[in-house]
Motif scaffolding. Structure first.
Motif, PDB file in Angstrom:
ATOM      1  N   UNK A 101       0.834  -1.211   0.000  1.00 65.05           N
ATOM      2  CA  UNK A 101       0.000   0.000   0.000  1.00 65.05           C
ATOM      3  C   UNK A 101       0.867   1.260   0.000  1.00 65.05           C
ATOM      4  N   UNK A 102       2.111   1.162   0.462  1.00 61.82           N
ATOM      5  CA  UNK A 102       3.010   2.321   0.486  1.00 61.82           C
ATOM      6  C   UNK A 102       3.386   2.780  -0.922  1.00 61.82           C
ATOM      7  N   UNK A 103       3.216   1.894  -1.908  1.00 62.26           N
ATOM      8  CA  UNK A 103       3.525   2.250  -3.292  1.00 62.26           C
ATOM      9  C   UNK A 103       2.393   3.068  -3.911  1.00 62.26           C
ATOM     10  N   UNK A 104       1.256   3.111  -3.252  1.00 67.67           N
ATOM     11  CA  UNK A 104       0.100   3.826  -3.790  1.00 67.67           C
ATOM     12  C   UNK A 104      -0.768   2.857  -4.567  1.00 67.67           C
ATOM     13  N   UNK A 105      -2.001   2.764  -4.194  1.00 71.90           N
ATOM     14  CA  UNK A 105      -2.883   1.791  -4.824  1.00 71.90           C
ATOM     15  C   UNK A 105      -3.242   2.149  -6.258  1.00 71.90           C
ATOM     16  N   UNK A 106      -2.999   3.399  -6.650  1.00 68.64           N
ATOM     17  CA  UNK A 106      -3.268   3.802  -8.040  1.00 68.64           C
ATOM     18  C   UNK A 106      -2.110   3.426  -8.964  1.00 68.64           C
ATOM     19  N   UNK A 107      -1.057   2.892  -8.426  1.00 70.09           N
ATOM     20  CA  UNK A 107       0.129   2.479  -9.155  1.00 70.09           C
ATOM     21  C   UNK A 107      -0.218   1.303 -10.082  1.00 70.09           C
ATOM     22  N   UNK A 108       0.149   1.409 -11.375  1.00 65.13           N
ATOM     23  CA  UNK A 108      -0.171   0.350 -12.346  1.00 65.13           C
ATOM     24  C   UNK A 108       0.495  -0.969 -11.988  1.00 65.13           C
ATOM     25  N   UNK A 109       1.702  -0.917 -11.436  1.00 65.80           N
ATOM     26  CA  UNK A 109       2.395  -2.146 -11.045  1.00 65.80           C
ATOM     27  C   UNK A 109       1.661  -2.844  -9.897  1.00 65.80           C
ATOM     28  N   UNK A 110       1.099  -2.069  -8.995  1.00 60.05           N
ATOM     29  CA  UNK A 110       0.330  -2.646  -7.898  1.00 60.05           C
ATOM     30  C   UNK A 110      -0.905  -3.349  -8.454  1.00 60.05           C
ATOM     31  N   UNK A 111      -1.588  -2.708  -9.395  1.00 58.00           N
ATOM     32  CA  UNK A 111      -2.761  -3.312 -10.029  1.00 58.00           C
ATOM     33  C   UNK A 111      -2.384  -4.617 -10.720  1.00 58.00           C
ATOM     34  N   UNK A 112      -1.265  -4.617 -11.440  1.00 57.25           N
ATOM     35  CA  UNK A 112      -0.801  -5.824 -12.133  1.00 57.25           C
ATOM     36  C   UNK A 112      -0.433  -6.919 -11.125  1.00 57.25           C
ATOM     37  N   UNK A 113       0.216  -6.539 -10.039  1.00 58.66           N
ATOM     38  CA  UNK A 113       0.579  -7.501  -8.992  1.00 58.66           C
ATOM     39  C   UNK A 113      -0.664  -8.158  -8.418  1.00 58.66           C
ATOM     40  N   UNK A 114      -1.669  -7.345  -8.081  1.00 56.56           N
ATOM     41  CA  UNK A 114      -2.897  -7.898  -7.525  1.00 56.56           C
ATOM     42  C   UNK A 114      -3.596  -8.824  -8.520  1.00 56.56           C
ATOM     43  N   UNK A 115      -3.564  -8.493  -9.804  1.00 52.33           N
ATOM     44  CA  UNK A 115      -4.170  -9.356 -10.820  1.00 52.33           C
ATOM     45  C   UNK A 115      -3.429 -10.695 -10.890  1.00 52.33           C
ATOM     46  N   UNK A 116      -2.098 -10.657 -10.820  1.00 48.76           N
ATOM     47  CA  UNK A 116      -1.318 -11.902 -10.823  1.00 48.76           C
ATOM     48  C   UNK A 116      -1.601 -12.732  -9.573  1.00 48.76           C
ATOM     49  N   UNK A 117      -1.742 -12.037  -8.445  1.00 47.23           N
ATOM     50  CA  UNK A 117      -2.051 -12.741  -7.194  1.00 47.23           C
ATOM     51  C   UNK A 117      -3.401 -13.443  -7.295  1.00 47.23           C
ATOM     52  N   UNK A 118      -4.389 -12.751  -7.833  1.00 55.79           N
ATOM     53  CA  UNK A 118      -5.719 -13.344  -7.960  1.00 55.79           C
ATOM     54  C   UNK A 118      -5.671 -14.577  -8.856  1.00 55.79           C
ATOM     55  N   UNK A 119      -4.936 -14.487  -9.961  1.00 49.93           N
ATOM     56  CA  UNK A 119      -4.799 -15.646 -10.856  1.00 49.93           C
ATOM     57  C   UNK A 119      -4.091 -16.800 -10.134  1.00 49.93           C
ATOM     58  N   UNK A 120      -3.079 -16.471  -9.341  1.00 51.03           N
ATOM     59  CA  UNK A 120      -2.346 -17.507  -8.599  1.00 51.03           C
ATOM     60  C   UNK A 120      -3.245 -18.149  -7.537  1.00 51.03           C
ATOM     61  N   UNK A 121      -4.059 -17.350  -6.877  1.00 57.99           N
ATOM     62  CA  UNK A 121      -4.984 -17.914  -5.890  1.00 57.99           C
ATOM     63  C   UNK A 121      -5.907 -18.928  -6.560  1.00 57.99           C
ATOM     64  N   UNK A 122      -6.441 -18.569  -7.712  1.00 55.22           N
ATOM     65  CA  UNK A 122      -7.338 -19.472  -8.449  1.00 55.22           C
ATOM     66  C   UNK A 122      -6.595 -20.736  -8.875  1.00 55.22           C
ATOM     67  N   UNK A 123      -5.358 -20.560  -9.345  1.00 58.90           N
ATOM     68  CA  UNK A 123      -4.561 -21.709  -9.784  1.00 58.90           C
ATOM     69  C   UNK A 123      -4.254 -22.656  -8.625  1.00 58.90           C
ATOM     70  N   UNK A 124      -4.263 -22.133  -7.420  1.00 58.60           N
ATOM     71  CA  UNK A 124      -3.989 -22.942  -6.233  1.00 58.60           C
ATOM     72  C   UNK A 124      -5.272 -23.350  -5.496  1.00 58.60           C
TER      73      UNK A 124
END
Length: 185
Positions: A101-124
């Motif tokens: 959250x210190x990177x700023x939630x509007x940060x595009x990299x944060x958005x991409x990270x969260x999308x990858x995390x969600x995909x990984x959660x589903x894969x697991x």
């Protein structure tokens, strides 16, 4: 049982709520120490303590499981603190995903990270809400189990749920209740 022993049992101290305590949550008012021990051994207190032990174990295991596949994703990014904050300097590298959250939630990299995390959660095997982290859901369930135990026990000690919940005593209160349950077994 001798009359003297019976008399002693009747005169045991009672655990009763003081001013501002929560309403009775299952007959806990005016409970003797022996009744409390029995409740922590086989009654409501025992049931709530066991539920909390299970929730704690699951939360710990789930965090370890999720961290095992999230940390490699996190390592691909170079997250930086967006602006000066107490204890953090703008531009400082973020080394823990819990501080993203210190990177700023509007940060595009944060958005991409969260999308990858969600995909990984589903894969697991995660079947819960999209965008939710299984480890955080397990941690939330642990907090709910702690709250249930506190709500049951707080009136015994003459305090309100809010007094225990909103203080540094919460952890100690819960630990003492769990110790009482473990010792009662």
């Amino acid at each position: 049982m001798s009359n003297q022993h019976k008399k002693h049992r009747r005169e045991q101290p009672r655990l009763s709520p003081g001013a501002g305590a929560l309403p009775n949550l299952g007959g806990t008012e005016n409970m003797t120490v022996d009744q409390f021990k029995a409740e922590m051994r086989t009654g409501t207190g025992a049931r709530l303590a066991v539920q909390l032990f299970i929730a704690m174990a699951f939360a710990k295991a789930e965090k370890e499981r999720v961290d095992a596949y999230i940390m490699p994703i996190f390592a691909k990014y170079d997250f930086r603190v967006a602006k000066d904050m107490p204890g953090h300097t703008a531009g400082e590298k973020i080394t823990n995903p819990e501080l993203i959250y210190l990177a700023g939630l509007e940060n595009e990299a944060v958005t991409a990270f969260y999308a990858e995390c969600d995909a990984a959660h589903r894969a697991h095997g995660w079947r819960g809400a999209e965008g939710a982290c299984p480890a955080l859901v397990a941690a939330r369930d642990q907090i709910k189990a702690e709250n249930n135990l506190i709500k049951w026990a707080a009136p015994l000690f003459g305090v309100s749920f809010d007094t225990v919940n909103c203080s540094t005593l919460r952890r100690e209160f819960v630990e003492n209740l769990l110790c009482a349950a473990a010792k009662s077994l």
